[in-house]
Design a protein around this motif. Structure first.
Motif, PDB file in Angstrom:
ATOM      1  N   HIS A  30       8.046 -28.470  34.561  1.00  0.00           N
ATOM      2  CA  HIS A  30       9.126 -29.319  35.089  1.00  0.00           C
ATOM      3  C   HIS A  30      10.413 -28.503  35.267  1.00  0.00           C
ATOM      4  O   HIS A  30      11.088 -28.618  36.294  1.00  0.00           O
ATOM      5  CB  HIS A  30       9.363 -30.510  34.168  1.00  0.00           C
ATOM      6  N   SER A  49      12.461 -27.817  38.696  1.00  0.00           N
ATOM      7  CA  SER A  49      13.847 -28.284  38.663  1.00  0.00           C
ATOM      8  C   SER A  49      14.806 -27.151  39.008  1.00  0.00           C
ATOM      9  O   SER A  49      15.810 -27.358  39.707  1.00  0.00           O
ATOM     10  CB  SER A  49      14.163 -28.840  37.268  1.00  0.00           C
ATOM     11  N   ASP A  63      14.749 -26.665  42.667  1.00  0.00           N
ATOM     12  CA  ASP A  63      15.510 -27.753  43.282  1.00  0.00           C
ATOM     13  C   ASP A  63      17.011 -27.514  43.186  1.00  0.00           C
ATOM     14  O   ASP A  63      17.758 -27.845  44.110  1.00  0.00           O
ATOM     15  CB  ASP A  63      15.143 -29.082  42.615  1.00  0.00           C
ATOM     16  N   LYS A  96      23.168 -31.447  35.056  1.00  0.00           N
ATOM     17  CA  LYS A  96      22.246 -31.318  36.193  1.00  0.00           C
ATOM     18  C   LYS A  96      22.605 -32.390  37.206  1.00  0.00           C
ATOM     19  O   LYS A  96      22.717 -33.553  36.872  1.00  0.00           O
ATOM     20  CB  LYS A  96      20.803 -31.473  35.732  1.00  0.00           C
ATOM     21  N   ASN A 112      22.054 -34.170  41.246  1.00  0.00           N
ATOM     22  CA  ASN A 112      20.988 -34.548  42.156  1.00  0.00           C
ATOM     23  C   ASN A 112      21.591 -34.712  43.545  1.00  0.00           C
ATOM     24  O   ASN A 112      22.209 -35.731  43.826  1.00  0.00           O
ATOM     25  CB  ASN A 112      20.345 -35.855  41.676  1.00  0.00           C
TER      26      ASN A 112
END
Length: 184
Positions: free
Chosen positions: A33, A37, A40, A84, A86
């Motif tokens: 993960h 991540s 991303d 983090k 998004n």
């Protein structure tokens, strides 16, 4: 399309995700993960810049840099103290005033809108995994990333199954509200 995706999920994706979660130890799942991540976060940083969120871009760039170098290509989230974010190109379009358009369900990809579908196309076109030339490597990484995404939804799905009467409407309304919240 919703029924097609739901049938595909029940027949293939959900059982694979459950098997993955049962077989792979938690630390290994976390590393997988974290790896995706970290990839991303590269695109999150680019979308931060396109949305003129310079402090957030600096933070996200730092996350990528620290996790790539000190976290062994992102397997370990050593920059966990940095928030983090998004951001994707659909949100960037929304930031610049492009309306979401109607809700739609894309085959294999799930809930979306016209704006977010276009954003997904741009994100995919520039995506690292999608641009790997070695087909077996690209397909393996893509499949693992999708299984990782599906594993993240197993607990949420349990809540939906236990409490929601109209699953389609709940997913549609939840998707549209979440995307609007992410844009604003």
């Amino acid at each position: 399309m919703y029924k097609f995706n739901d049938a595909l999920d029940k027949a293939i994706l959900k059982p694979v995700a459950k098997g993955y979660k049962a077989v792979l130890p938690d630390p290994a799942q976390k590393m997988v993960h974290n790896f995706f991540s970290n990839i991303d976060d590269i695109f999150v940083t680019g979308n931060d810049l396109l949305q003129l969120k310079f402090r957030q871009a600096a933070s996200d760039f730092t996350r990528v840099w620290v996790n790539t170098i000190f976290g062994v290509f992102g397997l370990f989230d050593v920059a966990h103290k940095l928030e983090k974010h998004n951001e994707d190109f659909g949100q960037t379009l929304g930031y610049w005033g492009v309306g979401s358009g109607p809700y739609l369900v894309l085959p294999f990809l799930g809930p979306s809108s016209i704006r977010d579908g276009a954003g997904m196309a741009v994100d995919s076109y520039y995506g690292l995994i999608e641009n790997i030339e070695d087909i077996p490597t690209r397909n393996t990484l893509y499949a693992i990333s999708k299984v990782d995404q599906r594993v993240q939804l197993l607990d949420v799905e349990t809540i939906i199954e236990d409490t929601v009467v109209d699953r389609y409407s709940f997913i549609r309304d939840g998707y549209m509200m979440r995307r609007q919240s992410l844009v604003y």
